[in-house]
Design an enzyme around this catalytic site. Sequence first.
Site, PDB file in Angstrom:
ATOM      1  N   GLU A 178     132.850  81.809  34.656  1.00 27.54           N
ATOM      2  CA  GLU A 178     132.660  81.910  36.112  1.00 27.54           C
ATOM      3  C   GLU A 178     131.843  83.135  36.514  1.00 27.54           C
ATOM      4  O   GLU A 178     132.380  84.225  36.641  1.00 27.54           O
ATOM      5  CB  GLU A 178     134.010  81.950  36.833  1.00 27.54           C
ATOM      6  N   LYS A 220     131.660  77.464  35.972  1.00 22.47           N
ATOM      7  CA  LYS A 220     132.182  77.514  37.355  1.00 22.47           C
ATOM      8  C   LYS A 220     131.251  78.374  38.190  1.00 22.47           C
ATOM      9  O   LYS A 220     131.436  79.584  38.290  1.00 22.47           O
ATOM     10  CB  LYS A 220     133.605  78.080  37.340  1.00 22.47           C
TER      11      LYS A 220
HETATM   12  P1  13P Z   1     137.806  80.000  45.596  1.00 19.84           P
HETATM   13  O1  13P Z   1     137.505  78.532  45.514  1.00 19.84           O
HETATM   14  O2  13P Z   1     138.835  80.334  46.640  1.00 19.84           O
HETATM   15  O3  13P Z   1     136.575  80.837  45.667  1.00 19.84           O
HETATM   16  O4  13P Z   1     138.558  80.395  44.267  1.00 19.84           O
HETATM   17  C1  13P Z   1     138.073  79.981  43.078  1.00 19.84           C
HETATM   18  C2  13P Z   1     138.408  80.954  42.020  1.00 19.84           C
HETATM   19  O5  13P Z   1     139.118  80.654  41.094  1.00 19.84           O
HETATM   20  C3  13P Z   1     137.829  82.299  42.107  1.00 19.84           C
HETATM   21  O6  13P Z   1     137.954  82.932  40.866  1.00 19.84           O
END
Ligand code: 13P
Length: 335
Positions: A178, A220
């Site tokens: 991510e 992500k």
């Molecule tokens: P959000 O969809 O609230 O941005 O959260 C996703 C997430 O896991 C952030 O690390």
Amino acid sequence: MSTTTELQQTIIDMVDNTRGILAADESSPTIAKRFAAISVESTEENRRHYRSTLLSTPDLGQYISGVILFEETLDQKTSDGTPLAELARKQSIVPGIKVDKGKGPLPGAPGDSITYGLDGLAERLEGYKAQGARFAKWREVYSITATNPTQLGLDANAEMLARYAAVCQSTGIVPIVEPEVLMDGKHDIARCAVVTENVLHSVFHALHKHHVSLEHMILKPNMVLPGIDLRTADPEEVATETLKVIRRTVPAAVPSLNFLSGGQGPEEATRNLNAINQLRGSAPWQLSISYGRALQQPALHAWQGKTENDAAAQQALLNRARLNSLARQGKYESE
Ligand code: 13P
């Protein structure tokens, strides 16, 4: 089972063309903030109750294929003694775990940050695996300013994500990678596109150097959006810019991209995902969700910390999950 077979099976169980991932891995300070918004105290019991309510939503597995948990949740049980990871598994939802330990400033790169948590990661993963986790998540965060992210910020954060992903795969855990470019600021969508392209380019370069198997990871990413202080963009523009950037940077070997919501409202996040899937053409990946706030906000508001509202919270979550399932197939029509 070899680690490759194990990774492959987890990808098979998590990636299909109708479902998405629920991010329920808020750290203690973050869940305290979410609870404060509905005037609920963040006690261990309240967190257990809330998260076990979410995971016991009837039929949630119809729309959700994986759930990201916080470390504490892996140890928790429902009121009848079922571990929460087991509760997810019974719904055909693969349990996973956020393994980074949060971020701090990156020395030498003013304005950039870096995430901690690599030390002892392999041992921690073995423990989480014994508790039922089959995938992990690690988040690096990039702010957009006139000078950020710097080249050092791009390089250091990409290196961190790649090292984490390589450790995960060596233990048979699928890594969710991510890299989040934040929405904060007044920049326009074109600037977010340039930064996101640089970020993803550096991340895939580092993943390649560290021999990470792209077939056995999930990306992500953020959507490409204008800064939150500027204006909102229409879904077609968001979709066009997002698809342009991911086509330029993400290899076709990656099975699935699961977008974060990043501060978009629930309705906005669903509309944008729908436009992305309507305009996707022959894009090689699944394009789905790994939303935290955009899935949970309606449930939190329905819940208000009251047991008598548990069913309403579940209904709100199921409804949002269903709408996002339609959106990830490009079949969503605005309410
Ligand atoms: P959000 O969809 O609230 O941005 O959260 C996703 C997430 O896991 C952030 O690390």
